[in-house]
Structure formats: C-alpha cells, structure tokens
Design a protein around this motif. Structure first.
Motif, PDB file in Angstrom:
ATOM      1  N   LEU A 204      58.006  14.703  -7.620  1.00 49.94           N
ATOM      2  CA  LEU A 204      59.214  14.626  -6.794  1.00 49.94           C
ATOM      3  C   LEU A 204      59.205  13.455  -5.822  1.00 49.94           C
ATOM      4  CD1 LEU A 204      59.760  18.388  -5.881  1.00 49.94           C
ATOM      5  CD2 LEU A 204      61.156  17.010  -7.426  1.00 49.94           C
ATOM      6  N   VAL A 205      58.010  12.932  -5.496  1.00 49.49           N
ATOM      7  CA  VAL A 205      57.884  11.897  -4.465  1.00 49.49           C
ATOM      8  C   VAL A 205      58.789  10.691  -4.713  1.00 49.49           C
ATOM      9  CG1 VAL A 205      56.317  10.216  -3.434  1.00 49.49           C
ATOM     10  CG2 VAL A 205      55.590  12.592  -3.690  1.00 49.49           C
ATOM     11  N   PRO A 206      58.869  10.139  -5.955  1.00 53.44           N
ATOM     12  CA  PRO A 206      59.729   8.955  -6.156  1.00 53.44           C
ATOM     13  C   PRO A 206      61.223   9.249  -5.967  1.00 53.44           C
ATOM     14  CG  PRO A 206      58.160   9.218  -7.966  1.00 53.44           C
ATOM     15  CD  PRO A 206      58.116  10.471  -7.177  1.00 53.44           C
ATOM     16  N   TYR A 207      61.602  10.544  -5.962  1.00 49.04           N
ATOM     17  CA  TYR A 207      63.024  10.902  -5.930  1.00 49.04           C
ATOM     18  C   TYR A 207      63.439  11.522  -4.594  1.00 49.04           C
ATOM     19  CZ  TYR A 207      62.223  10.442 -10.955  1.00 49.04           C
ATOM     20  OH  TYR A 207      61.863   9.987 -12.195  1.00 49.04           O
ATOM     21  N   VAL A 208      62.626  11.335  -3.560  1.00 45.16           N
ATOM     22  CA  VAL A 208      62.939  11.953  -2.260  1.00 45.16           C
ATOM     23  C   VAL A 208      64.304  11.489  -1.758  1.00 45.16           C
ATOM     24  CG1 VAL A 208      62.299  12.009   0.171  1.00 45.16           C
ATOM     25  CG2 VAL A 208      60.546  12.348  -1.573  1.00 45.16           C
ATOM     26  N   GLU A 209      64.549  10.198  -1.827  1.00 43.48           N
ATOM     27  CA  GLU A 209      65.828   9.663  -1.344  1.00 43.48           C
ATOM     28  C   GLU A 209      66.999  10.192  -2.169  1.00 43.48           C
ATOM     29  OE1 GLU A 209      68.205   7.703   1.293  1.00 43.48           O
ATOM     30  OE2 GLU A 209      66.013   7.930   1.382  1.00 43.48           O
ATOM     31  N   THR A 210      66.809  10.274  -3.482  1.00 42.77           N
ATOM     32  CA  THR A 210      67.859  10.792  -4.373  1.00 42.77           C
ATOM     33  C   THR A 210      68.171  12.246  -4.057  1.00 42.77           C
ATOM     34  OG1 THR A 210      67.143   9.288  -6.133  1.00 42.77           O
ATOM     35  CG2 THR A 210      68.481  11.170  -6.785  1.00 42.77           C
ATOM     36  N   ILE A 211      67.110  13.047  -3.847  1.00 42.82           N
ATOM     37  CA  ILE A 211      67.305  14.467  -3.534  1.00 42.82           C
ATOM     38  C   ILE A 211      68.024  14.623  -2.196  1.00 42.82           C
ATOM     39  CG2 ILE A 211      66.123  16.653  -3.078  1.00 42.82           C
ATOM     40  CD1 ILE A 211      63.883  15.662  -4.955  1.00 42.82           C
TER      41      ILE A 211
ATOM     42  N   LYS B  15      60.487  15.734   4.082  1.00 44.08           N
ATOM     43  CA  LYS B  15      59.631  15.013   5.020  1.00 44.08           C
ATOM     44  C   LYS B  15      58.157  15.193   4.655  1.00 44.08           C
ATOM     45  CE  LYS B  15      62.403  13.152   8.134  1.00 44.08           C
ATOM     46  NZ  LYS B  15      62.407  11.679   8.373  1.00 44.08           N
ATOM     47  N   ARG B  16      57.793  16.420   4.275  1.00 49.24           N
ATOM     48  CA  ARG B  16      56.399  16.684   3.892  1.00 49.24           C
ATOM     49  C   ARG B  16      56.021  15.907   2.639  1.00 49.24           C
ATOM     50  NH1 ARG B  16      55.241  22.622   3.045  1.00 49.24           N
ATOM     51  NH2 ARG B  16      53.123  21.782   2.929  1.00 49.24           N
ATOM     52  N   LEU B  17      56.982  15.789   1.701  1.00 47.55           N
ATOM     53  CA  LEU B  17      56.694  14.989   0.500  1.00 47.55           C
ATOM     54  C   LEU B  17      56.446  13.533   0.869  1.00 47.55           C
ATOM     55  CD1 LEU B  17      59.262  16.307  -2.149  1.00 47.55           C
ATOM     56  CD2 LEU B  17      56.780  16.560  -2.202  1.00 47.55           C
ATOM     57  N   GLU B  18      57.195  13.014   1.829  1.00 44.38           N
ATOM     58  CA  GLU B  18      57.063  11.610   2.219  1.00 44.38           C
ATOM     59  C   GLU B  18      55.687  11.302   2.799  1.00 44.38           C
ATOM     60  OE1 GLU B  18      60.327  11.006   4.849  1.00 44.38           O
ATOM     61  OE2 GLU B  18      61.673  10.288   3.268  1.00 44.38           O
ATOM     62  N   ILE B  19      55.083  12.300   3.464  1.00 47.47           N
ATOM     63  CA  ILE B  19      53.760  12.056   4.058  1.00 47.47           C
ATOM     64  C   ILE B  19      52.631  12.492   3.128  1.00 47.47           C
ATOM     65  CG2 ILE B  19      54.661  12.256   6.392  1.00 47.47           C
ATOM     66  CD1 ILE B  19      53.527  15.078   6.532  1.00 47.47           C
TER      67      ILE B  19
END
Length: 795
Positions: free
Chosen positions: A256-263, A76-80
């Motif tokens: 890591l931001v582009p891979y948040v959903e994958t992670i 969540k923190r990466l997303e923001i």
C-alpha cells in the motif's frame, strides 16, 4: 454568516436532516459543517453539483457510499513505515471497494456527453483493484487471516492441526482409561492448555500439572503429564503463527505504501461525493428545484413551501422582492402566516447559498447576500413586558450596525411590545434607514401607520396574508401589493361580541383610521372580484379553445367528405365517358364499313377524329391525378412504428409497420394489405387510421360485429396491467389482450404483473410458452419496469 440567524431560522434542522442521508462518518461531518457561502461562483458550482447528482439518481438510482471511514491516521503510519493491523487493512479495502463501486456508477455512455460537474471526480477515483484483491484474499475477517495468505502460515497451521489431533488422541485415551477419576468425561481448556476435570480425591493418583480448580474445590483441572510436551509444541506453533500473520500484514502494508497519496485522494473524493449525493437525497425528499442566482439582490420565490412544515398542510407562497421595491411590509391578523412567509424567504436564502436546492417551483430566483439578519421572536402573548421590547431592540441595534446594501433583513412584529404610537414611529424610522441603504428588507406588522408608509413611499410595497372572515380561518396565501386588514371587529362579531360594544368601539376610532380601514376593505373586495373575473375569463378561454378545436375537426371531416363526393362523381363520369367512347367507336366503325362504297370515308374519318379529340379532352378534365404532394414533408427521424399515415397514390390510410431504409422505402399496413411505399408518398395523420381492401368487407357485415372487432384490435394499448389479480383471473384477461395486440400487428407488448410472491409472474410465463404466435418473452430491463414486467415479442 452570523450564527444567530442560523438558529433563528432553524437552519440546523435542515442540516440534521441532510446528515441523515450521508452514508459515511466523513460525509456526515461535511454535512454538519455546512454553512452558507457568500461567494457567487462557489454557490453556483455547489448548486450544479447537487443538480447533477439529482439527475444521476433519477436516471440510474442511488449509489451507496457505505464503507468509507477516516483512515487518515492509518495512511500517516504507512508513510513512516509502520505496519497496519487487520482492522486498518480492512478499512482501506472497504474504501477501495467503495471507490470501485462509485467509479462504475459514474461511467456514462458517449451519447451522454458533455461532462457534468461530477464526471471529473468519478474519473479521478482509482480503485487499485489488484491491491484490494490481495487484501481480501489474505484477510477473511477482523479475527481471521486466510491459511494461504503465505506459504509459512499455511505450513504452521498444518503443523498445528497435526499436533492438535495428537493431543486430542492422547486425551481421549487417558479419558477412557481414567473415567472413574474424572468429574465429567470432557476435555476443557485452561490458560490455553488442554486439561481434564479430575475429582479432588484423586489428585495424588492423577499425574499432571494443576491449572485451575472449581469454586467448590471438588474439581481440579489437570493437564496430564503425557500431553505437556505436545501442549508446549502447540503453544510454540501458536507463537509462530502470530509471527507469520504479522509478516503477512507487513507485506500487505508495504504494497500500500506507493499508493498512499492515491488512497488519500480517493478518501477526499468519496467523502465529497457522499456529501453531494446527500444533498441530492435531501432535494428529492423535499421535492426541491434548483434556484437561479443573481448579484442584484432580486428574490422571486414561486410556490415556495417551508420544508419544516407538514407537506400535506403547507400552503405554497409566491414572494418577490428587490426589483421594483426593496422593502416589503406584510400585514394581516395573527396566525395568518406572516412569520412563516418571513422564515421561508430567510431559510430559502440560507439553503440556496449552502448549495442546497429549495422546495419551490422551477425557475425560482435567489440573490447572494453577504449577511442575513433576522429578528423573529416566538412571543405570541398579549402581554409583552419591557424586557421583551428591550431584547428585540438590542437585536435591532446590532443589525443596524452591520447591515448594508448586500444584506437581507427580516423583522417580525417590528416595534411591538411598547406604546403603539411610539412603536410605529420607531418601526418607520428603522425601515426608512434600511430603505435608504438599499438593504433588502421584509417586515411584518400590525400598525396601520406602516401600511400608509408603504403606500406613500417609492420602493416600498405592501403585502398581506389573506384571511377568510366568513370561516375565521387564514388561507395562508401571501398577496403582494395589498395591505392587510386587522379584521378585529369582524372576528369579534363572529365570536359573539355584542353589536352595541362593536359599534361603540367603531365610534371611538378616529375618522382617518376608520376611512383607511374602509379603504382596505374596499380594496379587498375589489381584489376578490377581480380574481373571480380572472378565473371566469380563463374558463371562457378554455371553452373557446375547445370549441375552436372541435370546429377545426368538423371542417377537416367536411373537407374529407367533399373530396370523397367529388372523387366518386369523377369516377362515375369517367365510367359514363368510357361507355360513350366505346359506343361512338363501334358506331363509327359500322358507318365506315357502310361508307366505303360511297366515297365519303375521308370526311367520316375526319369527323371521327374530331369527336375522339373532344372526348379525350373531357376525359382529361375528369381524370383523377394526384397533382398535389403531401401537405407536409415527413422527417424519417420523426417517423415511428405505429404512426397513422395516408398513402397518397393509393388514397388509403394505414399504420407504419417498419422504419424507412436509406432510400426512404418502408412498409405500411392498410387493413389486411401490407405494401412497400416511399416516404415521399406519405402524409402523417393526427391519429392512426386503418383503411384498405379489408375494410370493404367490414362494411358489408350487416351486424357490424366485424367492424367493431377490427376497430378494437387497432386501438389496443401497448401494455396490460394484471397487478392484483390471481393467476386464474389474469390468464383470460391476458389471452384476450394478446389476441387483440396480435391482430393490431403490434411488434411487442408489455405485461405488468408486479413482483409480489412471484406466483403471478410464473403463471404468466407458463402460459406464454404455450402460445404459438409468441416469438419470445423476457423480463423488463432497468427503466422498463425491471422484474415487475414481462416484454412479449410476436412472430
């Protein structure tokens, strides 16, 4: 599913055991939240996943899901747009490492298709290897970031090292020149600054800044004036270092931001796989099998063992319910296993509908119920108060309000705790109501009235827990179709109650009750007799089968001897016929010479031709021709090296030493003779039998030792076990075994030495290097015994 039944049937203890097998906290959370489902498709899917996980563990061993943690907050923190800390980045890296490990474990060979229920999950994992490698390259541990994480960090740390060296050089010079002023000749740190321990009396003589003093006040920790500037520089470099580290963490977070959903998908998949493999581990622990499920309310448990009882003591039970009858009434004495049988059926239903396998024999069947209800009390005292009866009746009322045809109801000692007559009447009324609703019900009782009710009501069946009156011990076997006796009189008599009291008690029984108990006793005796006769019949069948097999073997040997005698007779007849033909031809030639002058040559030649035709006809009738082919065609795919075969054209037995080629040609070893034959010329033997020219030599050996040796060499085992031996004990055994195996023409053998300290393995390998007939040797692969065995190949 109602929570009360989960507690009553001790479902939570199974869940506690399941949770122990999960490796990650998210996986443990799924285990703790597991509850029975009433969705048929969902149950079947969960059971398939558990079964496929068990199969994979059996084939490949277990896989570790350690390293999975709940990183949802970090994502969540990466997303923001926030940067992650070292700890959070390491948690992501650990998750990706686990994903890579699981994906590698999940790969299967093309021959292992079609897919099972887990393949799609394994394929959907994305380890993000490049990103993970970058994190592990930059971050060494929770407290340390690598020097080469960035050029700026590497430069700052080089400057810090240089400055630190200068500080230490200056301090060592001051320390050596002012040794008398110092309490100890050491360099210390105070508030992140380098200081020297100066005696209090030299405070005014030692130039510098005081940072601290000892508890006694005799020592002051002073930063010398000469290194204050260097310490300031060092502090500034530390601040710059922290900024560089923050920049490294920010850069890694941005990757890591582009891979948040994958992670996030990886996290969910790995958590579910951890949960599934925990169910598989539980199944292996309890030696479980996958039950079949139906929507018809049919239960058939084969050799079911309650998982919470001692596996060495628990007696398996067989229970079926719901097909020919939907109400089962279990009777018998206390401590006979009635309650255990009841709990086993209920707990198996809950476990099965939760996707867990059950500790029962393969082919057991369970039904899917919307609800399971249980009124099972732990009160086993003689005196039961009204409050106990009221508590049970309150629970029964609640069950009757909610139960329907899609429910399973379990009652222990139904109607107990009140007047027996009234209690039995209430019990029959409750069971009749449930029976009329087609509710699957199982109840235990002591009341004879319920035994009669089961005998006289269609769709209701009696069962009892067997009791051995001679030993006063229950056998814990559940017998369906037979009502149980209370055995009160028999038990009392064995325990020493006087006969006159027992007779008095019997006289007080009503005539109908006594007759009923006598009927039960008669039924029990008949059952025991029938079981003994059934066992005897099974024994006789087994003996007949063995005798039949021996007779067939004798007939085969007789046929072989008969064929041999006929063959020998034909060969002898042929020999005599050849001699007769040769004699006749020679005689005719002589007569021809003598008859040339008499003019009867033509007549003699005609007679000679007739004689030859007659002899040829006899020869044809006696000739040995293999007109019959093999009794049964051999499939090249089923033929294995070492199989015993008969070569029909040569009439010799041998063993297959190579597999057939495209034309069907292969090599067969017949004693000392090795010949290339076609598979159409072979007949498969039940056991390897070796014959050939070399066997004739064995028969001529008067002592028989050669024959024994040859027979032993051809019956050698494909492996030798040296576990438990010392090297000195093992080498002679190994030598003898390898000689026999080599004589038997085995291509390779298996030497079992175990792992242990490795001394036996080293001794075996050292000895194998010396043997000239050993082509090569290697440690076993996975599935062959691993490093505990050595595979030896002969030249």
């Amino acid at each position: 599913m109602n929570q009360k039944v989960l507690k009553t049937l001790e479902y939570h203890k199974i869940i506690e055991k399941l949770t122990e097998y999960a490796a990650s906290e998210p996986g443990k959370r799924l285990c703790r939240e597991l509850e029975p489902s009433s969705d048929f498709e969902e149950i079947v899917q969960a059971q398939a996943e558990t079964a496929d996980a068990v199969a994979r563990v059996r084939q490949k061993g277990s896989v570790s899901f350690a390293g999975i943690s709940d990183i949802g907050g970090s994502l969540k923190r990466l997303e923001i747009g926030s940067s992650l800390s070292i700890h959070e980045l390491l948690a992501v890296s650990s998750l990706l490492t686990c994903a890579a490990r699981a994906k590698n474990y999940g790969r299967r060979q093309e021959s292992e298709l079609p897919d099972d229920s887990l393949d799609e999950m394994f394929r959907s994992l994305e380890p993000l290897t490049n990103v993970n490698n970058e994190i592990t390259r930059c971050i060494i541990s929770e407290e340390e970031v690598a020097d080469d994480a960035s050029p700026g960090l590497r430069h700052v740390r080089r400057q810090m090292k240089i400055t630190g060296d200068r500080v230490h050089t200056q301090l060592n010079a001051i320390l050596n020149s002012s040794r008398t002023m110092l309490q100890d000749p050491v360099i210390t740190m105070r508030d992140g600054r380098y200081c020297l321990p100066v005696k209090a009396e030299y405070k005014s003589s030692f130039q510098g800044m005081v940072h601290d003093q000892s508890a006694t006040g005799s020592t002051l920790f002073i930063e010398p004036m000469a290194i204050i500037k260097l310490n300031n520089e060092l502090r500034e470099l530390e601040i710059r270092e922290q900024k560089e580290i923050e920049m490294v963490l920010a850069a890694l977070s941005m990757e890591l931001v582009p891979y948040v959903e994958t992670i996030l998908i990886n996290l969910k998949l790995l958590t579910k796989l951890d949960f599934i493999f925990a169910r598989a581990a539980l199944a292996r622990h309890y030696n479980c099998s996958m039950p079949k499920f139906n929507k018809n309310g049919y239960i058939h448990i084969k050799d079911g063992r309650h998982p919470l009882l001692d596996p060495k003591k628990v007696v398996p039970i067989n229970v079926y319910l719901g097909k020919d009858f939907d109400l089962l009434i279990v009777t018998g004495p206390n401590t006979g296993g009635k309650t255990v049988s009841l709990k086993t059926v209920g707990l198996f239903t809950l476990m099965g509908q939760s996707g867990l396998q059950i500790p029962a024999f393969d082919g057991s069947e369970l039904a899917v119920f919307d609800e399971v209800f249980a009124d099972i009390g732990d009160e086993q005292s003689i005196e039961q108060s009204l409050s106990t009866f009221s508590a049970h009746m309150t629970n029964i009322v609640r069950i009757l309000e909610k139960a329907d045809s899609h429910s399973l109801c379990l009652f222990d000692e139904l109607g107990a705790g009140t007047d027996p007559t009234e209690g039995a009447a209430l019990a029959i009324a409750v069971l009749s109501f449930l029976h009329n609703m087609k509710c699957r019900t199982m109840a235990t009782t002591h009341y004879s009235e319920l035994k009669v009710y089961a005998l006289t009501t269609p769709g209701v069946e009696n069962a009892c827990c067997e009791f051995d009156v001679e030993t006063l011990r229950p056998t814990y076997r559940l017998l369906i179709g037979i009502p149980g006796k209370s055995n009160a009189f028999a038990i009392s008599q064995k325990l020493g109650l006087p006969d006159f009291i027992i007779q008095d008690a019997k006289s007080r029984l009503e005539e109908g009750d006594e007759a009923f108990e006598d009927l039960l006793a008669s039924l029990e005796e008949s059952r025991v007799t029938i079981e003994k006769e059934r066992e005897e019949i099974a024994s006789y069948k087994s003996e007949i089968s063995r005798l039949k097999s021996r007779l067939e073997q004798k007939e085969e040997r007789f046929d072989e001897r008969k064929d041999k005698l006929i063959r020998n007779a034909n060969e002898e007849a042929q020999r005599i016929l050849r001699e007769a033909k040769e004699t006749a031809d020679q005689t005719i030639r002589q007569i021809n010479k003598l008859a040339q002058s008499s003019g009867v040559g033509k007549e003699l030649e005609a007679e000679r031709t007739k004689l030859r035709e007659k002899l040829d006809k006899v020869d044809k009738n006696l000739s040995l021709k293999n007109e019959k082919g093999p009794k049964k065609t051999i499939s090249p795919k089923k033929l294995k090296i070492g199989d015993g075969v008969k070569v029909l054209t040569m009439n010799l037995n041998g063993t297959v030493s190579s597999l057939p080629n495209a034309k069907g040609d292969l090599y067969v070893q017949m004693g000392i003779l090795r010949s290339l034959v076609n598979i159409k010329d072979l007949e498969l033997l039940n056991e390897p039998a070796i014959s050939g020219p070399g066997m004739d030599l064995m028969k001529k050996n008067n002592t028989g030792s050669g024959k024994i040796k040859m027979s032993k060499s051809f019956s050698v085992s494909p492996e030798v076990n040296l576990i438990g031996m010392t090297v000195d004990e093992a080498i002679p055994v190994l030598d003898k075994y390898l000689d026999d195996a080599y004589l038997a023409h085995l291509p390779k053998v298996r030497v079992v030495h175990g792992r242990g300290t490795g001394a036996l393995k080293a001794g075996v390998h050292k000895h194998l290097k010396k043997l000239k007939y050993v082509k090569e040797f290697r440690l076993g692969d996975f599935g062959e015994g691993d490093t505990g065995v050595t595979i030896v190949t002969f030249k």
